[in-house]
Design an enzyme around this catalytic site. Structure first.
Site, PDB file in Angstrom:
ATOM      1  N   ASN A 131       2.053  -5.103  -3.199  1.00 55.00           N
ATOM      2  CA  ASN A 131       0.684  -5.493  -2.852  1.00 55.00           C
ATOM      3  C   ASN A 131      -0.152  -4.253  -2.520  1.00 55.00           C
ATOM      4  OD1 ASN A 131      -1.131  -7.757  -2.146  1.00 55.00           O
ATOM      5  ND2 ASN A 131      -0.961  -7.043  -0.029  1.00 55.00           N
ATOM      6  N   GLU A 191      -5.988 -10.929  -1.067  1.00 47.09           N
ATOM      7  CA  GLU A 191      -6.744 -10.706   0.173  1.00 47.09           C
ATOM      8  C   GLU A 191      -8.241 -10.635  -0.101  1.00 47.09           C
ATOM      9  OE1 GLU A 191      -5.265  -7.438   2.527  1.00 47.09           O
ATOM     10  OE2 GLU A 191      -3.189  -7.751   1.895  1.00 47.09           O
ATOM     11  N   GLU A 224       0.809  -1.235   0.000  1.00 49.53           N
ATOM     12  CA  GLU A 224       0.000   0.000   0.000  1.00 49.53           C
ATOM     13  C   GLU A 224       0.833   1.272   0.000  1.00 49.53           C
ATOM     14  OE1 GLU A 224      -2.717  -0.498   3.282  1.00 49.53           O
ATOM     15  OE2 GLU A 224      -3.600  -2.301   2.417  1.00 49.53           O
ATOM     16  N   HIS A 282     -10.280  -6.358  -1.853  1.00 45.38           N
ATOM     17  CA  HIS A 282     -11.282  -6.082  -0.801  1.00 45.38           C
ATOM     18  C   HIS A 282     -12.441  -5.350  -1.471  1.00 45.38           C
ATOM     19  CE1 HIS A 282      -8.807  -7.501   2.459  1.00 45.38           C
ATOM     20  NE2 HIS A 282      -7.802  -6.742   2.058  1.00 45.38           N
ATOM     21  N   ASP A 332     -12.025 -10.507  -0.226  1.00 47.47           N
ATOM     22  CA  ASP A 332     -13.289 -10.632   0.507  1.00 47.47           C
ATOM     23  C   ASP A 332     -14.267  -9.641  -0.111  1.00 47.47           C
ATOM     24  OD1 ASP A 332     -12.418  -8.210   1.713  1.00 47.47           O
ATOM     25  OD2 ASP A 332     -11.951  -9.177   3.615  1.00 47.47           O
TER      26      ASP A 332
HETATM   27  O1  LIG Z   1      -6.799  -8.304  11.789  1.00 48.16           O
HETATM   28  C1  LIG Z   1      -6.718  -7.265  10.847  1.00 48.16           C
HETATM   29  C2  LIG Z   1      -6.056  -7.750   9.575  1.00 48.16           C
HETATM   30  O2  LIG Z   1      -6.844  -8.738   8.953  1.00 48.16           O
HETATM   31  C3  LIG Z   1      -5.895  -6.585   8.618  1.00 48.16           C
HETATM   32  O3  LIG Z   1      -5.192  -7.016   7.476  1.00 48.16           O
HETATM   33  C4  LIG Z   1      -5.106  -6.025   6.446  1.00 48.16           C
HETATM   34  C5  LIG Z   1      -6.410  -5.919   5.670  1.00 48.16           C
HETATM   35  O4  LIG Z   1      -6.225  -5.462   4.342  1.00 48.16           O
HETATM   36  C6  LIG Z   1      -5.090  -4.719   3.971  1.00 48.16           C
HETATM   37  O5  LIG Z   1      -5.197  -3.378   4.331  1.00 48.16           O
HETATM   38  C7  LIG Z   1      -6.460  -2.751   4.174  1.00 48.16           C
HETATM   39  C8  LIG Z   1      -6.962  -2.806   2.735  1.00 48.16           C
HETATM   40  O6  LIG Z   1      -8.196  -2.138   2.639  1.00 48.16           O
HETATM   41  C9  LIG Z   1      -8.169  -0.757   3.024  1.00 48.16           C
HETATM   42  O7  LIG Z   1      -9.457  -0.236   2.891  1.00 48.16           O
HETATM   43  C10 LIG Z   1      -9.890  -0.063   1.551  1.00 48.16           C
HETATM   44  C11 LIG Z   1     -10.235   1.424   1.320  1.00 48.16           C
HETATM   45  O8  LIG Z   1     -10.700   1.562  -0.010  1.00 48.16           O
HETATM   46  C12 LIG Z   1     -11.878   0.796  -0.285  1.00 48.16           C
HETATM   47  O9  LIG Z   1     -12.280   1.073  -1.608  1.00 48.16           O
HETATM   48  C13 LIG Z   1     -11.574  -0.696  -0.141  1.00 48.16           C
HETATM   49  O10 LIG Z   1     -12.725  -1.457  -0.381  1.00 48.16           O
HETATM   50  C14 LIG Z   1     -11.071  -0.948   1.270  1.00 48.16           C
HETATM   51  O11 LIG Z   1     -10.690  -2.304   1.429  1.00 48.16           O
HETATM   52  C15 LIG Z   1      -7.713  -0.618   4.451  1.00 48.16           C
HETATM   53  O12 LIG Z   1      -7.614   0.756   4.792  1.00 48.16           O
HETATM   54  C16 LIG Z   1      -6.361  -1.320   4.631  1.00 48.16           C
HETATM   55  O13 LIG Z   1      -5.976  -1.296   5.991  1.00 48.16           O
HETATM   56  C17 LIG Z   1      -3.783  -5.199   4.543  1.00 48.16           C
HETATM   57  O14 LIG Z   1      -2.890  -5.573   3.502  1.00 48.16           O
HETATM   58  C18 LIG Z   1      -3.978  -6.364   5.502  1.00 48.16           C
HETATM   59  O15 LIG Z   1      -2.780  -6.573   6.214  1.00 48.16           O
HETATM   60  O16 LIG Z   1      -5.143  -5.543   9.246  1.00 48.16           O
HETATM   61  C19 LIG Z   1      -5.750  -5.005  10.426  1.00 48.16           C
HETATM   62  C20 LIG Z   1      -5.916  -6.128  11.446  1.00 48.16           C
HETATM   63  O17 LIG Z   1      -6.607  -5.627  12.590  1.00 48.16           O
END
Ligand SMILES: O[C@@H]1[C@@H](O)[C@H](O[C@@H]2CO[C@@H](O[C@@H]3CO[C@@H](O[C@@H]4CO[C@@H](O)[C@H](O)[C@H]4O)[C@H](O)[C@H]3O)[C@H](O)[C@H]2O)OC[C@H]1O
Length: 404
Positions: free
Chosen positions: A194, A260, A153, A230, A262
């Site tokens: 990633n 990742e 990111e 995501h 979901d």
């Molecule tokens: O326990 C959890 C972990 O599972 C968590 O893992 C991270 C989850 O995803 C990755 O980082 C996130 C990716 O999505 C971003 O939000 C997006 C914002 O734009 C939207 O369009 C999109 O749909 C959203 O998904 C989050 O802001 C990111 O943090 C990361 O690679 C994993 O490591 O990490 C937090 C723990 O508490």
């Protein structure tokens, strides 16, 4: 005659579990030419025996990613003190199961300890700390990982660099330096960039393409781009959009993976949302299948029970292919179909944040209860369902059973 009969019997007995085994996501993915279908997991969930039984099921999962336990705040909470206990638990579990390990992650703006975020850094001191972290961690897991997410990111939505401590202190050169450091520590592991929202064309995907080119322009190795995936039910990018974006990355000579996946919804879940989620999962996985050098798909945990979504996105959830009670949702069949597997029945699930019921109707029948895809019993299974008329609950182990 007797000998022939017993051979047929032995064959039938031997085949039955194989046929069931062959129905899973990883088995189908590998048959379709991918390297794996996998899932993220996390240490707290590993105390849940029923959860672990399914996590260990290599028919569905040929690959595992630690969701948190290899992140900087876990591994190096104080400078130059490394704690590998949690990461090792998951690495050892994957090794024992013969599952590939995607290692996640080395350099990210989030989940950093305060000694990094609040330190007083110069370009030289932060570079030294970053290189020391990467070298220690990659060396520790040398030979264990299929791939490392080296940088996670680094981009804003408009494709510019995120103003992280790495970028503001070191500048864009932190990316090639991070990759070069990882490559030096383990020359055989795949090195990935990633990110999220780079799965469809636009400024951010262009930024990711430019990161690949930047690293390559330094003569440094980058093997892959990880598309996090995501997504939101009903707003998931189309299969063709995802496939053409994947092709843009692979045209640069790197592989891609969905790392990742979901697909969340605003709760409560409805049958219509679950049907759309099935379509969205199916299209996403089909995009990978259609892309030469898309090597695999990882879901960000397999059950809604342990999904990160509800705690991060208020009012949203039900993002995984299995519900909170470990019943397969329609999304499971959507994924399996995209992987060329065959589902023998259609499943509808009604899921709320606290409870789940699953009803399967075999085609042409109005029978209620579970047909092939439902878990129906087992001493480790607490959510047993009644088999539909004409089906018998068949146990394969203490947890795994199906109405056949
Ligand atoms: O326990 C959890 C972990 O599972 C968590 O893992 C991270 C989850 O995803 C990755 O980082 C996130 C990716 O999505 C971003 O939000 C997006 C914002 O734009 C939207 O369009 C999109 O749909 C959203 O998904 C989050 O802001 C990111 O943090 C990361 O690679 C994993 O490591 O990490 C937090 C723990 O508490």
């Amino acid at each position: 005659m007797v000998r022939l009969s017993s051979e047929i019997l032995a064959l039938a007995v031997g085949l039955l579990p194989q046929l069931v085994q062959g129905a899973g996501l990883n088995t189908a993915a590998v048959a379709k030419g991918l390297l794996y279908f996998g899932t993220a997991t996390d240490n707290p969930e590993l105390t849940d025996t029923a959860y672990v039984t399914q996590l260990n099921n290599t028919d569905d999962f040929g690959q595992i990613t630690p969701g948190n336990s290899q992140k900087w705040d876990t591994i190096e909470p104080t400078q130059n003190t490394f704690s590998y206990t949690k990461g090792d638990v998951i690495a050892n579990l994957a090794k024992a199961n013969g599952q590939k390990l995607r290692c996640h992650n080395l350099v990210w703006h989030s989940q950093l300890p305060s000694w990094v975020t609040s330190g007083t850094w110069t370009n030289a001191t932060l570079l030294a700390a970053m290189k020391n972290h990467i070298t220690n961690v990659v060396t520790h897991y040398k030979g264990d990982c299929y791939a490392w997410d080296v940088v996670n990111e680094a981009l804003n939505e408009d494709g510019s660099y995120r103003e992280s401590i790495w970028y503001t202190t070191i500048g864009p050169a932190y990316l090639p330096i991070a990759f070069a450091t990882a490559a030096a520590a383990d020359p055989n592991v795949k090195l990935y960039y990633n990110d999220y929202n780079i799965e469809y064309s636009g400024s951010k995907a262009t930024g990711a393409l430019n990161i690949v080119k930047l690293i390559q322009s330094y003569g440094v190795k980058i093997n892959g781009v990880g598309l996090q995936g995501h997504f939101i039910v009903g707003s998931t990018p189309s299969q063709s959009s995802q496939a053409s974006t994947m092709a843009a990355y692979t045209a640069l000579g790197v592989e891609v993976a969905i790392t990742e996946l979901d697909i969340r919804m605003t709760l409560p879940s409805t049958d219509a949302l679950l049907a759309q989620q099935k379509t969205d999962y199916s299209g996403t996985v089909a995009a990978c299948v259609a892309t030469k050098n898309c090597v695999g798909v990882t879901i960000w945990d397999w059950t809604d029970k342990y999904s990160w979504v509800p705690s991060t996105f208020s009012g949203q959830g039900a993002a995984c292919p299995w519900d909170e009670n470990y019943a397969k949702k329609p999304a499971y069949t959507g994924i399996l179909t995209a992987l060329g597997g065959t589902a023998t029945s259609t499943t509808t699930s009604v899921v709320s944040s606290t409870s789940s019921t699953s009803t399967t109707t075999s085609s042409g029948s109005s029978a209620t209860g579970v047909a092939h895809w439902g878990q129906c019993g087992g001493s480790g299974w607490t959510g047993g369902k009644t088999c539909a008329s004409g089906y018998t609950c068949t146990y394969f182990n203490d947890y795994y059973s199906q109405c056949l």
